[in-house]
Design a protein around this motif. Structure first.
Motif, PDB file in Angstrom:
ATOM      1  N   PHE A   1       8.921  -3.106  10.282  1.00 49.27           N
ATOM      2  CA  PHE A   1      10.221  -3.548  10.799  1.00 49.27           C
ATOM      3  C   PHE A   1      11.294  -3.173   9.775  1.00 49.27           C
ATOM      4  O   PHE A   1      11.676  -3.954   8.910  1.00 49.27           O
ATOM      5  CB  PHE A   1      10.166  -5.048  11.034  1.00 49.27           C
ATOM      6  N   SER A   2      11.819  -1.966   9.879  1.00 41.47           N
ATOM      7  CA  SER A   2      12.740  -1.442   8.862  1.00 41.47           C
ATOM      8  C   SER A   2      14.024  -2.260   8.748  1.00 41.47           C
ATOM      9  O   SER A   2      14.556  -2.432   7.649  1.00 41.47           O
ATOM     10  CB  SER A   2      13.057   0.030   9.128  1.00 41.47           C
ATOM     11  N   ALA A   3      14.538  -2.767   9.848  1.00 47.21           N
ATOM     12  CA  ALA A   3      15.766  -3.567   9.788  1.00 47.21           C
ATOM     13  C   ALA A   3      15.547  -4.842   8.980  1.00 47.21           C
ATOM     14  O   ALA A   3      16.442  -5.295   8.255  1.00 47.21           O
ATOM     15  CB  ALA A   3      16.251  -3.909  11.189  1.00 47.21           C
ATOM     16  N   ALA A   4      14.370  -5.427   9.083  1.00 47.45           N
ATOM     17  CA  ALA A   4      14.058  -6.627   8.306  1.00 47.45           C
ATOM     18  C   ALA A   4      13.975  -6.294   6.818  1.00 47.45           C
ATOM     19  O   ALA A   4      14.460  -7.052   5.972  1.00 47.45           O
ATOM     20  CB  ALA A   4      12.764  -7.261   8.794  1.00 47.45           C
ATOM     21  N   TRP A   5      13.380  -5.157   6.485  1.00 44.41           N
ATOM     22  CA  TRP A   5      13.325  -4.727   5.083  1.00 44.41           C
ATOM     23  C   TRP A   5      14.741  -4.506   4.546  1.00 44.41           C
ATOM     24  O   TRP A   5      15.044  -4.890   3.408  1.00 44.41           O
ATOM     25  CB  TRP A   5      12.517  -3.443   4.934  1.00 44.41           C
ATOM     26  N   ALA A   6      15.584  -3.882   5.358  1.00 40.60           N
ATOM     27  CA  ALA A   6      16.960  -3.610   4.929  1.00 40.60           C
ATOM     28  C   ALA A   6      17.702  -4.912   4.642  1.00 40.60           C
ATOM     29  O   ALA A   6      18.353  -5.059   3.596  1.00 40.60           O
ATOM     30  CB  ALA A   6      17.694  -2.804   6.001  1.00 40.60           C
ATOM     31  N   GLN A   7      17.590  -5.861   5.556  1.00 42.31           N
ATOM     32  CA  GLN A   7      18.290  -7.133   5.375  1.00 42.31           C
ATOM     33  C   GLN A   7      17.693  -7.930   4.219  1.00 42.31           C
ATOM     34  O   GLN A   7      18.422  -8.579   3.466  1.00 42.31           O
ATOM     35  CB  GLN A   7      18.238  -7.948   6.674  1.00 42.31           C
ATOM     36  N   LEU A   8      16.379  -7.869   4.057  1.00 39.67           N
ATOM     37  CA  LEU A   8      15.741  -8.547   2.927  1.00 39.67           C
ATOM     38  C   LEU A   8      16.258  -7.990   1.612  1.00 39.67           C
ATOM     39  O   LEU A   8      16.553  -8.739   0.681  1.00 39.67           O
ATOM     40  CB  LEU A   8      14.217  -8.414   3.000  1.00 39.67           C
ATOM     41  N   GLY A   9      16.419  -6.681   1.530  1.00 49.71           N
ATOM     42  CA  GLY A   9      16.973  -6.077   0.321  1.00 49.71           C
ATOM     43  C   GLY A   9      18.372  -6.580   0.020  1.00 49.71           C
ATOM     44  O   GLY A   9      18.709  -6.870  -1.129  1.00 49.71           O
ATOM     45  N   ARG A  10      19.181  -6.726   1.044  1.00 49.09           N
ATOM     46  CA  ARG A  10      20.542  -7.252   0.855  1.00 49.09           C
ATOM     47  C   ARG A  10      20.495  -8.686   0.329  1.00 49.09           C
ATOM     48  O   ARG A  10      21.277  -9.066  -0.539  1.00 49.09           O
ATOM     49  CB  ARG A  10      21.320  -7.182   2.165  1.00 49.09           C
ATOM     50  N   CYS A  11      19.574  -9.481   0.863  1.00 49.07           N
ATOM     51  CA  CYS A  11      19.426 -10.869   0.388  1.00 49.07           C
ATOM     52  C   CYS A  11      18.995 -10.898  -1.067  1.00 49.07           C
ATOM     53  O   CYS A  11      19.553 -11.649  -1.874  1.00 49.07           O
ATOM     54  CB  CYS A  11      18.387 -11.614   1.225  1.00 49.07           C
ATOM     55  N   GLU A  12      17.985 -10.114  -1.384  1.00 49.35           N
ATOM     56  CA  GLU A  12      17.467 -10.110  -2.753  1.00 49.35           C
ATOM     57  C   GLU A  12      18.559  -9.694  -3.738  1.00 49.35           C
ATOM     58  O   GLU A  12      18.700 -10.292  -4.804  1.00 49.35           O
ATOM     59  CB  GLU A  12      16.248  -9.188  -2.872  1.00 49.35           C
ATOM     60  N   LEU A  13      19.340  -8.710  -3.366  1.00 48.93           N
ATOM     61  CA  LEU A  13      20.428  -8.271  -4.240  1.00 48.93           C
ATOM     62  C   LEU A  13      21.470  -9.384  -4.409  1.00 48.93           C
ATOM     63  O   LEU A  13      21.934  -9.646  -5.517  1.00 48.93           O
ATOM     64  CB  LEU A  13      21.074  -7.003  -3.689  1.00 48.93           C
ATOM     65  N   ALA A  14      21.797 -10.057  -3.316  1.00 48.59           N
ATOM     66  CA  ALA A  14      22.757 -11.162  -3.384  1.00 48.59           C
ATOM     67  C   ALA A  14      22.250 -12.308  -4.256  1.00 48.59           C
ATOM     68  O   ALA A  14      23.040 -13.020  -4.879  1.00 48.59           O
ATOM     69  CB  ALA A  14      23.063 -11.672  -1.978  1.00 48.59           C
ATOM     70  N   LEU A  15      20.934 -12.466  -4.318  1.00 53.71           N
ATOM     71  CA  LEU A  15      20.328 -13.509  -5.151  1.00 53.71           C
ATOM     72  C   LEU A  15      20.165 -13.076  -6.601  1.00 53.71           C
ATOM     73  O   LEU A  15      19.705 -13.853  -7.434  1.00 53.71           O
ATOM     74  CB  LEU A  15      18.970 -13.918  -4.572  1.00 53.71           C
TER      75      LEU A  15
END
Length: 106
Positions: free
Chosen positions: A52-66
């Motif tokens: 699920f590439s969109a989930a990976w993309a959004q997870l990366g954004r979250c991790e960066l924000a954290l």
């Protein structure tokens, strides 16, 4: 909480637990600035659907924000692989751009 988040949580409480629901909940929480909870749901989404590439993309954004840069890079790398395997050229390009920017520190 927003009405959308409430509805998605209700679905989850009813036992409808799949990658798409986790992704939608994670995205809604991220948009509501609840990044920690968003990341938790997105991690579940990619466990349930590693392609699920969109989930990976959004997870990366979250991790960066954290402030978890290494985890963000890892998520986007895995997302690029998932996108490539599914022929999702635009998703792969977008995550590649995010990877390059994060590695440069901009």
């Amino acid at each position: 909480m927003s009405p959308l988040i409430d509805r998605l949580n209700e679905r989850l409480d009813q036992g409808f637990d799949d990658a798409l629901l986790r992704f939608a909940l994670g995205k809604a929480l991220f948009d509501a600035k609840d990044v920690e909870r968003a990341a938790s749901h997105l991690r579940e989404a990619v466990l349930k659907a590693p392609d699920f590439s969109a989930a990976w993309a959004q997870l990366g954004r979250c991790e960066l924000a954290l402030g978890h840069e290494a985890a963000a890079l890892d998520a986007w790398e895995k997302g690029c692989v998932a996108a490539r395997l599914r022929g999702e050229i635009q998703a792969e390009r977008q995550m590649s751009v995010w990877l390059k920017r994060a590695r440069k520190g901009t």
